[in-house]
Write a protein that holds these residues in place. Structure first.
Motif, PDB file in Angstrom:
ATOM      1  N   SER A  37       0.840  -1.199   0.000  1.00  0.00           N
ATOM      2  CA  SER A  37       0.000   0.000   0.000  1.00  0.00           C
ATOM      3  C   SER A  37       0.875   1.249   0.000  1.00  0.00           C
ATOM      4  O   SER A  37       2.058   1.198   0.306  1.00  0.00           O
ATOM      5  CB  SER A  37      -0.904  -0.004   1.221  1.00  0.00           C
ATOM      6  N   GLY A  38       0.245   2.379  -0.291  1.00  0.00           N
ATOM      7  CA  GLY A  38       0.954   3.656  -0.258  1.00  0.00           C
ATOM      8  C   GLY A  38       1.677   3.919  -1.558  1.00  0.00           C
ATOM      9  O   GLY A  38       1.921   3.001  -2.353  1.00  0.00           O
ATOM     10  N   GLY A  39       1.992   5.196  -1.785  1.00  0.00           N
ATOM     11  CA  GLY A  39       2.741   5.557  -2.984  1.00  0.00           C
ATOM     12  C   GLY A  39       1.831   5.835  -4.159  1.00  0.00           C
ATOM     13  O   GLY A  39       1.487   4.925  -4.911  1.00  0.00           O
ATOM     14  N   ALA A  40       1.415   7.106  -4.298  1.00  0.00           N
ATOM     15  CA  ALA A  40       0.599   7.479  -5.455  1.00  0.00           C
ATOM     16  C   ALA A  40       1.474   7.615  -6.693  1.00  0.00           C
ATOM     17  O   ALA A  40       0.994   7.585  -7.814  1.00  0.00           O
ATOM     18  CB  ALA A  40      -0.123   8.787  -5.178  1.00  0.00           C
ATOM     19  N   ILE A  41       2.793   7.754  -6.465  1.00  0.00           N
ATOM     20  CA  ILE A  41       3.705   8.049  -7.563  1.00  0.00           C
ATOM     21  C   ILE A  41       4.422   6.784  -8.035  1.00  0.00           C
ATOM     22  O   ILE A  41       4.784   6.664  -9.187  1.00  0.00           O
ATOM     23  CB  ILE A  41       4.728   9.125  -7.122  1.00  0.00           C
ATOM     24  N   GLN A  42       4.624   5.849  -7.097  1.00  0.00           N
ATOM     25  CA  GLN A  42       5.297   4.598  -7.458  1.00  0.00           C
ATOM     26  C   GLN A  42       4.431   3.408  -7.072  1.00  0.00           C
ATOM     27  O   GLN A  42       3.578   3.498  -6.217  1.00  0.00           O
ATOM     28  CB  GLN A  42       6.638   4.431  -6.710  1.00  0.00           C
ATOM     29  N   ASP A  43       4.757   2.280  -7.720  1.00  0.00           N
ATOM     30  CA  ASP A  43       4.218   1.002  -7.278  1.00  0.00           C
ATOM     31  C   ASP A  43       5.320   0.277  -6.525  1.00  0.00           C
ATOM     32  O   ASP A  43       6.459   0.200  -6.995  1.00  0.00           O
ATOM     33  CB  ASP A  43       3.783   0.153  -8.482  1.00  0.00           C
ATOM     34  N   ASN A  44       4.969  -0.230  -5.346  1.00  0.00           N
ATOM     35  CA  ASN A  44       5.927  -1.010  -4.565  1.00  0.00           C
ATOM     36  C   ASN A  44       5.394  -2.429  -4.432  1.00  0.00           C
ATOM     37  O   ASN A  44       4.219  -2.620  -4.094  1.00  0.00           O
ATOM     38  CB  ASN A  44       6.080  -0.406  -3.167  1.00  0.00           C
ATOM     39  N   PHE A  45       6.262  -3.389  -4.692  1.00  0.00           N
ATOM     40  CA  PHE A  45       5.868  -4.788  -4.562  1.00  0.00           C
ATOM     41  C   PHE A  45       6.738  -5.470  -3.521  1.00  0.00           C
ATOM     42  O   PHE A  45       7.953  -5.285  -3.499  1.00  0.00           O
ATOM     43  CB  PHE A  45       6.034  -5.520  -5.898  1.00  0.00           C
ATOM     44  N   GLY A  46       6.106  -6.258  -2.659  1.00  0.00           N
ATOM     45  CA  GLY A  46       6.850  -7.107  -1.740  1.00  0.00           C
ATOM     46  C   GLY A  46       7.089  -8.443  -2.432  1.00  0.00           C
ATOM     47  O   GLY A  46       6.163  -9.018  -3.012  1.00  0.00           O
ATOM     48  N   LEU A  47       8.348  -8.903  -2.419  1.00  0.00           N
ATOM     49  CA  LEU A  47       8.670 -10.165  -3.095  1.00  0.00           C
ATOM     50  C   LEU A  47       9.555 -10.999  -2.167  1.00  0.00           C
ATOM     51  O   LEU A  47      10.663 -10.581  -1.821  1.00  0.00           O
ATOM     52  CB  LEU A  47       9.402  -9.868  -4.418  1.00  0.00           C
ATOM     53  N   THR A  48       9.041 -12.147  -1.738  1.00  0.00           N
ATOM     54  CA  THR A  48       9.830 -13.053  -0.906  1.00  0.00           C
ATOM     55  C   THR A  48      10.220 -14.256  -1.750  1.00  0.00           C
ATOM     56  O   THR A  48       9.359 -14.893  -2.357  1.00  0.00           O
ATOM     57  CB  THR A  48       9.032 -13.505   0.325  1.00  0.00           C
ATOM     58  N   LEU A  49      11.533 -14.508  -1.803  1.00  0.00           N
ATOM     59  CA  LEU A  49      12.049 -15.599  -2.641  1.00  0.00           C
ATOM     60  C   LEU A  49      12.828 -16.602  -1.802  1.00  0.00           C
ATOM     61  O   LEU A  49      13.413 -16.237  -0.777  1.00  0.00           O
ATOM     62  CB  LEU A  49      13.020 -15.036  -3.699  1.00  0.00           C
ATOM     63  N   ASP A  50      12.817 -17.835  -2.263  1.00  0.00           N
ATOM     64  CA  ASP A  50      13.762 -18.817  -1.739  1.00  0.00           C
ATOM     65  C   ASP A  50      14.801 -19.006  -2.840  1.00  0.00           C
ATOM     66  O   ASP A  50      14.497 -19.548  -3.902  1.00  0.00           O
ATOM     67  CB  ASP A  50      13.029 -20.124  -1.432  1.00  0.00           C
ATOM     68  N   LEU A  51      16.020 -18.504  -2.583  1.00  0.00           N
ATOM     69  CA  LEU A  51      17.053 -18.515  -3.619  1.00  0.00           C
ATOM     70  C   LEU A  51      18.003 -19.693  -3.417  1.00  0.00           C
ATOM     71  O   LEU A  51      18.452 -19.960  -2.298  1.00  0.00           O
ATOM     72  CB  LEU A  51      17.847 -17.205  -3.588  1.00  0.00           C
ATOM     73  N   GLU A  52      18.296 -20.352  -4.511  1.00  0.00           N
ATOM     74  CA  GLU A  52      19.191 -21.504  -4.469  1.00  0.00           C
ATOM     75  C   GLU A  52      20.577 -21.063  -4.923  1.00  0.00           C
ATOM     76  O   GLU A  52      20.746 -20.646  -6.081  1.00  0.00           O
ATOM     77  CB  GLU A  52      18.641 -22.558  -5.440  1.00  0.00           C
TER      78      GLU A  52
END
Lengths: 121, 341
Positions: free
Chosen positions: B30-45
């Protein structure tokens, strides 16, 4: 033309339904949107009320009267436009209590429509 | 959404040399009229960041406001702030190729906690906790303000012109007001006041310029990240402190002048502990008046974005109707300063 019930009544009733029946059923972003809609409708209702009472004209007259006292009432444009211009051109003393008073009148007239509760802070 | 998650995931895999990645979670924040923010959780190998990793991906929304930085510029500001020791998300990778996701974006670490201003202002903190939070805010600003021009990586940030950040701001806001074209006598009056009362400039430093409650993350009483760097500029240190103290950002706790949390003296103390510099409270008060004018200008610009059809939005439209609040605060605040309160 008679067109009843009047617009203010329609808006007030619609806003009440929104706030009392619809909004409590919503959550998150949709609830926030419902409250923004209610806020916008509240402004429209108060603006209609203020117009019925002749408030905008009264405020314009107060600004015009102030400009006349300062001998600056020389153009045919809207009083507020004139006031902004003569302030920008530094033709008024910014510390003059009469100027501050007319600025306050203008601001409070807008707040009566946009956010009446803010004036009490 | 999931295609976008795969795009970002593949980008991150390349950047850290991982063998593969599994998307655990992906959501729009949520928040940010000017940008899009994405939460990304990864399991990296394998690679340089193996295991479960929480990232934030930040990219442009359809339109911005006049003053704000581009994503690559913001990324470089964030790098400078992070290097200076500011508690900010660690900037990791910038992708300037719009072919990858359709927009320029960057990836940073995700901080714990919440930035919700109402939650923070209503939190049941002890007086000591409040004082510590406010001192910490002062300390963070002091660290940020160690970044001084010239900086090769920050050449896009313009220097104040004339050589006085306050007068430079006044000139900028006069131009905005002219462009907006609506009569605003109170703002004209306030700009005259700001021009007539401009203090001697302090050193020119890197300012966040949107450092307020709502733009830093808190995990309970611990500050975890200063966010939203798109308005950063070279300016007077007191611009940041004045903005944080402005009445617009107290979220109902009007008597707690630092962001609805605590007292100005603690902010100044926290600032001095890190920088050794005693800022003048009167200069901070001056910049509080500037903050009200600036927020009014931003609100007018946001309303224009709606009215012009560039971005039709009820939220932007309502922001335009908030300007009278800033105007009333201006009338009250200038009067209080003159009365010596």
């Amino acid at each position: 033309m008679i067109n009843q019930p009047e617009t203010r009544d329609l808006l007030a009733e619609a806003r009440q339904v929104l706030l009392e029946s619809v909004a409590p059923e919503l959550a998150g972003e949709h609830k926030y949107q419902a409250l923004m809609i209610a806020n916008a409708m509240g402004m429209a209702i108060r603006e209609l009320e203020q117009r019925e009472q002749g408030q905008p004209e009264q405020t314009d007259r107060a600004v015009r009267a102030y400009l006349s006292e300062q001998s600056l009432d020389e153009t045919a444009t809207e009083a507020e436009t004139d006031l902004a211009r003569v302030i920008r051109e530094r033709r008024l003393d910014g510390t003059d209590p009469a100027l501050r008073s007319v600025l306050r009148t203008l601001t409070e007239s807008r707040l009566l429509i946009n956010n009446p509760g803010y004036r009490k802070r | 959404m999931s295609a976008l998650a795969d795009t970002f995931s593949a980008f991150i895999v390349r950047q850290c040399g991982a063998r593969a990645a599994r998307v655990i979670e992906f959501d729009k924040l949520s928040g940010g009229a000017i940008q899009d923010n994405f939460g990304l959780t990864l399991d990296l190998e394998g690679g340089s960041r193996p295991g479960r990793q929480e990232f934030v991906v930040r990219q442009d929304a359809p339109s911005g406001v006049a003053e704000s930085l581009s994503r690559p510029e913001e990324f470089r500001v964030l790098q400078a702030a992070f290097r200076a020791g500011v508690t900010a998300p660690e900037p990791l990778w910038l992708c300037e190729d719009p072919e990858v996701s359709g927009q320029v974006f960057y990836v940073m670490t995700r901080a714990a906690g919440s930035a919700s201003p109402r939650k923070l202002v209503k939190a049941d903190f002890s007086e000591e906790q409040r004082r510590n939070i406010v001192r910490r805010l002062g300390a963070e600003l002091a660290r940020l303000h160690t970044v001084r021009p010239p900086q090769a990586s920050l050449v896009f940030l313009v220097m104040p012109d004339p050589d006085n950040p306050a007068l430079s701001r006044v000139a900028l806001y006069r131009r905005y007001l002219k462009e907006i074209g609506e009569p605003h006598p109170v703002l004209e009056w306030a700009l005259n006041w700001l021009e007539d009362h401009a203090p001697e400039p302090g050193p020119t430093v890197l300012c966040h310029c949107d450092f307020r409650t709502g733009n830093y993350m808190m995990d309970s009483d611990e500050l975890t990240a200063v966010l939203d760097w798109e308005f950063a500029a070279w300016s007077d240190p007191c611009e940041d402190l004045g903005w944080l103290c402005s009445r617009s950002w107290r979220f109902g706790a009007d008597d707690r002048e630092v962001g609805g949390l605590g007292d100005r003296q603690d902010l100044l103390d926290g600032y001095r502990e890190v920088s050794g510099v005693d800022l003048d409270p009167a200069t901070v008060s001056y910049w509080e008046v500037m903050a009200l004018v600036r927020w009014a200008m931003i609100a007018l610009q946001q309303a224009r974005r709606h009215m012009s059809g560039e971005q039709r939005s009820l939220e932007l439209a309502l922001t335009g109707r908030m300007v009278a609040q800033m105007e009333l605060d201006l009338l009250n605040q200038v009067q209080e300063l003159e009365d010596g309160q």
